[in-house]
Design an enzyme around this catalytic site. Structure first.
Site, PDB file in Angstrom:
ATOM      1  CD  GLU A   3      65.836 -10.170  30.043  1.00 56.40           C
ATOM      2  OE1 GLU A   3      66.610  -9.261  29.803  1.00 56.40           O
ATOM      3  OE2 GLU A   3      64.964 -10.782  29.282  1.00 56.40           O
TER       4      GLU A   3
ATOM      5  N   GLY B 192      64.474  -4.350  33.660  1.00 56.75           N
ATOM      6  CA  GLY B 192      64.443  -3.376  34.943  1.00 56.75           C
ATOM      7  C   GLY B 192      65.705  -2.536  35.137  1.00 56.75           C
TER       8      GLY B 192
ATOM      9  CG  ASN C 184      66.395  -6.833  23.445  1.00 57.56           C
ATOM     10  OD1 ASN C 184      66.254  -6.673  22.329  1.00 57.56           O
ATOM     11  ND2 ASN C 184      65.643  -7.908  24.199  1.00 57.56           N
ATOM     12  CG  PHE C 185      68.545  -2.152  19.398  1.00 56.71           C
ATOM     13  CD1 PHE C 185      69.362  -1.759  20.413  1.00 56.71           C
ATOM     14  CD2 PHE C 185      69.092  -1.632  18.110  1.00 56.71           C
ATOM     15  CE1 PHE C 185      70.616  -1.270  20.288  1.00 56.71           C
ATOM     16  CE2 PHE C 185      70.312  -0.651  18.163  1.00 56.71           C
ATOM     17  CZ  PHE C 185      71.034  -0.828  19.372  1.00 56.71           C
ATOM     18  CE  LYS C 186      63.060  -5.847  25.575  1.00 53.81           C
ATOM     19  NZ  LYS C 186      62.133  -5.890  26.745  1.00 53.81           N
TER      20      LYS C 186
ATOM     21  CB  ILE D 119      60.748  -7.059  31.125  1.00 48.37           C
ATOM     22  CG1 ILE D 119      61.632  -8.237  31.334  1.00 48.37           C
ATOM     23  CG2 ILE D 119      60.939  -6.710  29.875  1.00 48.37           C
ATOM     24  CD1 ILE D 119      61.572  -9.495  30.220  1.00 48.37           C
TER      25      ILE D 119
ATOM     26  CB  SER E 121      62.876   0.174  28.074  1.00 50.35           C
ATOM     27  OG  SER E 121      62.873  -0.257  29.445  1.00 50.35           O
TER      28      SER E 121
ATOM     29  CG  HIS F 232      63.636 -11.791  25.240  1.00 49.25           C
ATOM     30  ND1 HIS F 232      62.330 -11.172  25.486  1.00 49.25           N
ATOM     31  CD2 HIS F 232      64.834 -10.948  25.509  1.00 49.25           C
ATOM     32  CE1 HIS F 232      62.606  -9.960  26.246  1.00 49.25           C
ATOM     33  NE2 HIS F 232      63.886  -9.906  26.479  1.00 49.25           N
TER      34      HIS F 232
HETATM   35  O1  G3P Z   1      66.263  -8.401  27.012  1.00 57.47           O
HETATM   36  C1  G3P Z   1      66.235  -7.239  27.996  1.00 57.47           C
HETATM   37  C2  G3P Z   1      64.978  -6.797  28.422  1.00 57.47           C
HETATM   38  O2  G3P Z   1      63.928  -7.982  28.352  1.00 57.47           O
HETATM   39  C3  G3P Z   1      64.936  -5.863  29.575  1.00 57.47           C
HETATM   40  O3  G3P Z   1      64.117  -4.783  29.177  1.00 57.47           O
HETATM   41  O4  G3P Z   1      63.423  -2.661  29.261  1.00 57.47           O
HETATM   42  O5  G3P Z   1      63.635  -4.042  31.341  1.00 57.47           O
HETATM   43  O6  G3P Z   1      65.598  -3.277  30.112  1.00 57.47           O
HETATM   44  P1  G3P Z   1      64.246  -3.621  30.019  1.00 57.47           P
END
Ligand code: G3P
Length: 233
Positions: free
Chosen positions: A143, A183, A11-13, A148, A205, A95
């Protein structure tokens, strides 16, 4: 439609490093690793980058959001038709950072299906996972929002959220594949996610901010393949 597992969704957000030219750089990494290892890697990019990435890279491209509206007078909305025309293979829906109501989720899943696109519907709890699974999406992604972006992985810190989501969905007699995210930042986190019964992971991330995104992605895809192989044997 579902992709052969394991599946890794990046996910590039709206991270700067993953916008525009940055999205191209990371999509190239995803294309390279996916091709080398034969793992289905998808990139969930901003809708403004869907065409840019899908027209230049051989990687599965998802949008991060789609509205349930169809063609017509819906200024500012993102339709499934427009995503398909731009080359997307599907979209994340609901999301945690782009939540929808249940009727909007239902409409978005249906709109994607009408266009032959894949729906990956996110849920923050097992009960939401159950509710959205009943809408017939292609994937459910569990999630927990509190993890996150923390680097503390759902698969290690809250495995019960994943296993409960899977069992509650199966209790409805539904075989919809489940992905988990939040995470996830190491090959071990990915291996654990697959041991819990998922078909893959959503990562943001840890990939986008990695010093060496290619070696990070290679290590998590190898872990996914190995863990999935062990589960099958
Ligand atoms: O959609 C994936 C995301 O919400 C998870 O974010 O930074 O915890 O990998 P992250």
């Amino acid at each position: 439609m579902v992709w052969s597992p394991p599946v890794v969704i990046l996910n590039f957000k709206t991270y700067r490093e993953a916008t525009g030219i940055g999205a191209e750089r990371l999509a190239y990494v995803a294309e390279t690793v996916s091709r080398e290892l034969g793992v289905n890697v998808a990139v969930a990019v901003q809708s403004t980058d869907v065409y840019r990435i899908s027209s230049r890279y051989e990687v599965i491209v998802l949008a991060q959001h789609v509205d349930h509206h169809r063609e017509g007078s819906w200024t500012g909305h993102v339709t499934a038709l427009a995503l398909r025309e731009a080359g997307a293979a599907g979209s994340l829906v609901n999301h945690s950072e782009r939540r929808l109501g249940i009727s909007e989720i239902a409409g978005a899943v249906e709109a994607l299906r009408e266009q032959g696109l894949v729906s990956v519907v996110c849920a923050d709890t097992p009960s939401v996972a159950k509710a959205v699974a009943a809408l017939g999406p292609d994937y459910v992604a569990i999630e927990p929002p509190e993890l996150i972006g923390t680097g503390i992985s759902v698969s290690k810190a809250k495995p019960e959220v994943v296993t409960e989501s899977i069992s509650t969905i199966r209790s409805l007699g539904l075989e919809v594949p489940v992905i988990c995210g939040a995470g996830i930042s190491s090959p071990e986190d990915v291996a654990r996610a697959i041991e819990l019964g998922t078909v893959g992971v959503l990562i943001s991330s840890a990939f986008v901010k990695a010093k060496d995104p290619q070696s990070f992605l290679t290590s998590v895809c190898e872990a996914a393949l190995n863990s999935f192989g062990r589960r099958r044997s």
